[in-house]
Enzyme design. Structure first.
Site, short mmCIF file in Angstrom:
data_model
loop_
_atom_site.label_atom_id
_atom_site.label_comp_id
_atom_site.label_asym_id
_atom_site.label_seq_id
_atom_site.Cartn_x
_atom_site.Cartn_y
_atom_site.Cartn_z
N VAL A 12 0.83 -1.21 0.00
CA VAL A 12 0.00 0.00 0.00
C VAL A 12 0.86 1.26 0.00
O VAL A 12 0.64 2.18 -0.79
CB VAL A 12 -0.96 -0.02 1.22
N ASP A 31 10.61 3.79 5.77
CA ASP A 31 10.40 2.43 6.27
C ASP A 31 11.43 2.17 7.37
O ASP A 31 12.44 2.88 7.46
CB ASP A 31 10.53 1.39 5.14
N GLU A 147 -7.77 2.35 1.99
CA GLU A 147 -7.30 1.98 0.65
C GLU A 147 -8.04 0.73 0.17
O GLU A 147 -8.24 -0.21 0.93
CB GLU A 147 -5.78 1.72 0.69
N LEU A 149 -7.15 -0.77 -3.01
CA LEU A 149 -6.43 -1.35 -4.16
C LEU A 149 -6.38 -2.87 -4.06
O LEU A 149 -6.44 -3.45 -2.98
CB LEU A 149 -5.02 -0.77 -4.25
N LYS A 200 -14.47 0.19 4.94
CA LYS A 200 -13.35 -0.68 4.49
C LYS A 200 -13.57 -2.13 4.93
O LYS A 200 -13.46 -3.07 4.13
CB LYS A 200 -12.03 -0.13 5.03
N LEU A 246 -17.25 -14.06 -8.32
CA LEU A 246 -18.20 -15.17 -8.39
C LEU A 246 -17.51 -16.39 -9.00
O LEU A 246 -18.14 -17.18 -9.68
CB LEU A 246 -19.41 -14.73 -9.22
N CYS A 256 -5.30 -9.49 3.49
CA CYS A 256 -6.41 -8.66 4.00
C CYS A 256 -7.64 -9.45 4.43
O CYS A 256 -8.09 -9.31 5.56
CB CYS A 256 -6.80 -7.63 2.94
N ARG A 324 1.29 -14.22 1.63
CA ARG A 324 0.66 -14.13 2.95
C ARG A 324 -0.74 -14.77 2.93
O ARG A 324 -1.56 -14.43 2.11
CB ARG A 324 0.57 -12.67 3.41
N1 NAD Z 1 -1.97 -5.30 0.66
C1 NAD Z 1 -3.17 -4.91 0.25
O1 NAD Z 1 -3.68 -5.37 -0.79
C2 NAD Z 1 -3.94 -3.89 1.04
C3 NAD Z 1 -5.04 -3.25 0.43
C4 NAD Z 1 -5.75 -2.30 1.17
C5 NAD Z 1 -5.39 -2.02 2.49
N2 NAD Z 1 -4.33 -2.67 3.05
C6 NAD Z 1 -3.96 -2.32 4.43
O2 NAD Z 1 -2.84 -1.44 4.38
C7 NAD Z 1 -1.96 -1.67 5.48
C8 NAD Z 1 -0.57 -1.98 4.97
O3 NAD Z 1 -0.63 -3.18 4.20
P1 NAD Z 1 0.59 -3.65 3.28
O4 NAD Z 1 0.12 -4.89 2.59
O5 NAD Z 1 1.12 -2.52 2.49
O6 NAD Z 1 1.66 -4.05 4.42
P2 NAD Z 1 3.17 -4.51 4.19
O7 NAD Z 1 3.46 -5.46 5.30
O8 NAD Z 1 3.38 -4.91 2.77
O9 NAD Z 1 4.02 -3.17 4.42
C9 NAD Z 1 4.09 -2.48 5.61
C10 NAD Z 1 5.43 -1.76 5.68
O10 NAD Z 1 5.44 -0.91 6.83
C11 NAD Z 1 6.76 -0.92 7.37
N3 NAD Z 1 6.71 -0.39 8.73
C12 NAD Z 1 6.24 -0.98 9.84
N4 NAD Z 1 6.36 -0.13 10.90
C13 NAD Z 1 6.92 1.01 10.43
C14 NAD Z 1 7.29 2.25 11.01
N5 NAD Z 1 7.12 2.50 12.32
N6 NAD Z 1 7.85 3.20 10.22
C15 NAD Z 1 8.04 2.97 8.89
N7 NAD Z 1 7.69 1.82 8.28
C16 NAD Z 1 7.14 0.85 9.04
C17 NAD Z 1 7.19 -2.36 7.22
O11 NAD Z 1 8.59 -2.50 7.30
C18 NAD Z 1 6.63 -2.69 5.83
O12 NAD Z 1 7.58 -2.41 4.81
C19 NAD Z 1 -2.62 -2.79 6.30
O13 NAD Z 1 -3.43 -2.21 7.30
C20 NAD Z 1 -3.49 -3.49 5.28
O14 NAD Z 1 -4.58 -4.14 5.88
C21 NAD Z 1 -3.59 -3.59 2.34
#
Ligand code: NAD
Length: 423
Positions: A12, A31, A147, A149, A200, A246, A256, A324
């Site tokens: 994201v 990050d 989000e 996506l 969401k 479907l 997620c 995951r």
């Molecule tokens: N992956 C998806 O398709 C998707 C879609 C919509 C919403 N979301 C939501 O978005 C959020 C993030 O999901 P994601 O899949 O991108 O996660 P991810 O695990 O791919 O990425 C998270 C990143 O955050 C970093 N991080 C953690 N703590 C940090 C800090 N204190 N400072 C800086 N960086 C830090 C981690 O190192 C990692 O790189 C979640 O809540 C998820 O539910 C995900």
């Protein structure tokens, strides 16, 4: 144009940062993973996501996108700080907000006056308050901007969203967040934080429900001799239902749906509502993984102990490298637990996985196998040489958990073909 800090460079965060830079903002992504940041600074993309490499390179070259280690460094000079950190499932099923709290605590002391913190992570109702408390800043508004996506088409989805949802107590802050999306055409829903956060979870839970529903109908089809492909087609043409989500398969997974459905069950429970429907959706999904594993066992002659099983597809869906909560891995785990020797291929070239031999050639995966299980819907599987597959396998058995393959072509070559919801 605004200065945006993006905290977290996962699926994201990286998409958000690259897309905001693409539409003209100045973006600093942070990050905690120093290796990842170093790779991103060199323009190397740590995930498989179509078009992301071009956008990151474009942003780096134009000087509108940069990467730093540590949230505070990114947030010290921003108008908006987007929180895109993980919200994994906690021990009791609720969302674990510790990453959100830590990130907010890090940026709280350095945020410029009147900056806005925007929560893009998926968080339960009430999290805006949690962020406010962790920030410890009365001059900084916290806004929810969930989000939607889809991995595999993340860039397209960010730049062409079905809708933009903004939840804020402070309407001026909501308008400022909306202004960031200038040039992106989409309906905008401005609401309160609790409603934005609920949208969401409810959207993800509904999509999971659709998949579990069609998987349950597929089980009915198998029992009564109907064909789920035609049934789903006939249902999907009803515009109140639609064709999306479907398609039967081995069950939903990914980073997620599993955590978000369980979190919504928990949110409802804490608020005094027993969300029995959603619990059923989760149960159907768990059963589906077992059903697919059972099909492999059945076609193998009642036992997979000591038998070689070839697998195509490991990621939770095609066109991503995300493993995951992948249903494929759950099915494989059931088979390995019963003594199967699994050799798997996935086009995303994953690293070694415990208990599974991962190979980099689809034909090597089926060599000597008694069953081929197709577990992820990568399109390229459809175009592989079936004669070669038939020659390589020890027995011509296939479980097509995505109804992806050409059933007639396989049957013609003597395969015992088992799809989902069709014979
Ligand atoms: N992956 C998806 O398709 C998707 C879609 C919509 C919403 N979301 C939501 O978005 C959020 C993030 O999901 P994601 O899949 O991108 O996660 P991810 O695990 O791919 O990425 C998270 C990143 O955050 C970093 N991080 C953690 N703590 C940090 C800090 N204190 N400072 C800086 N960086 C830090 C981690 O190192 C990692 O790189 C979640 O809540 C998820 O539910 C995900």
């Amino acid at each position: 144009m605004s200065r945006i800090a993006v905290i977290g460079t996962g699926y994201v965060g990286l998409t958000t940062g690259a897309c905001f830079a693409h539409i003209g903002h100045d973006v600093v992504c942070a990050d905690i993973d120093a290796d990842k940041v170093a790779r991103l600074q060199r323009g190397e993309i740590p995930i498989l996501e179509s078009g992301l490499d071009n956008l990151v390179r474009e942003g780096l070259q134009d000087g509108r996108l940069s990467f730093v280690v540590g949230a505070a460094q990114a947030a010290a000079d921003c108008d908006f700080a987007y929180l895109c950190v993980p919200t994994p499932q906690g021990a009791d099923g609720s969302a674990d907000l510790s990453y959100i709290e830590t990130a907010a605590q890090e940026i709280g002391p350095v945020l410029p006056t009147e900056a806005i913190v925007v929560n893009k992570s998926t968080v339960p109702v009430g999290s805006t308050r949690v962020v406010e408390r962790a920030l410890g800043r009365s001059d900084v508004a916290v806004v929810s901007n969930p989000e939607f996506l889809r991995e595999g088409s993340a860039i397209h989805d960010f730049l062409n969203p079905d809708r933009i949802v903004i939840g804020a107590e402070d309407q001026a802050a909501a308008v400022r967040v909306q202004s960031l999306y200038l040039g992106i055409t989409a309906p905008v829903i401005v609401t309160d934080p609790a409603s934005a956060e609920t949208i969401k979870y409810a959207a993800n839970a509904f999509l999971a429900t659709k998949i579990s529903f069609i998987n349950a109908v597929a089980a009915v089809c198998e029992a009564v001799g109907a064909d789920i492909k035609d049934v789903a087609l006939g249902m999907g043409y009803d515009t109140r239902i639609g064709h999306e989500f479907l398609k039967p398969g081995p069950g939903w997974g990914g980073s997620c749906f599993p955590k978000d459905t369980r979190a919504l069950v928990r949110i409802a429970e804490d608020a005094g509502y027993d969300f029995g429907l959603l619990k059923g959706v989760v149960t159907v999904n768990d059963e589906q993984l077992h059903r697919v594993a059972a099909k492999v066992v059945e076609v193998a002659g009642g036992s997979v102990a000591g038998k070689r099983i070839g697998v195509w597809g490991l990621t939770f869906k095609a066109r991503t490298d995300d493993l995951r909560e992948s249903p494929s891995l759950s099915v494989i785990r059931h088979l390995v637990d019963q003594g199967a020797k699994v050799r798997a291929y996935d086009p995303s070239s994953p690293d070694a996985l415990a208990g599974i031999q991962v190979v980099d050639d689809p034909y090597a995966a089926v060599d000597g196998a008694e069953v081929l299980a197709v577990l992820t819907e990568w399109d390229e599987f459809r175009w592989l040489d079936l004669d070669k597959v038939a020659d390589l396998m020890a027995a011509k058995n296939i479980v097509d958990a995505r109804n992806l393959m050409d059933r007639a072509a396989l049957v013609r070559r003597g395969f015992d073909y088992r799809g989902i919801g069709r014979s």
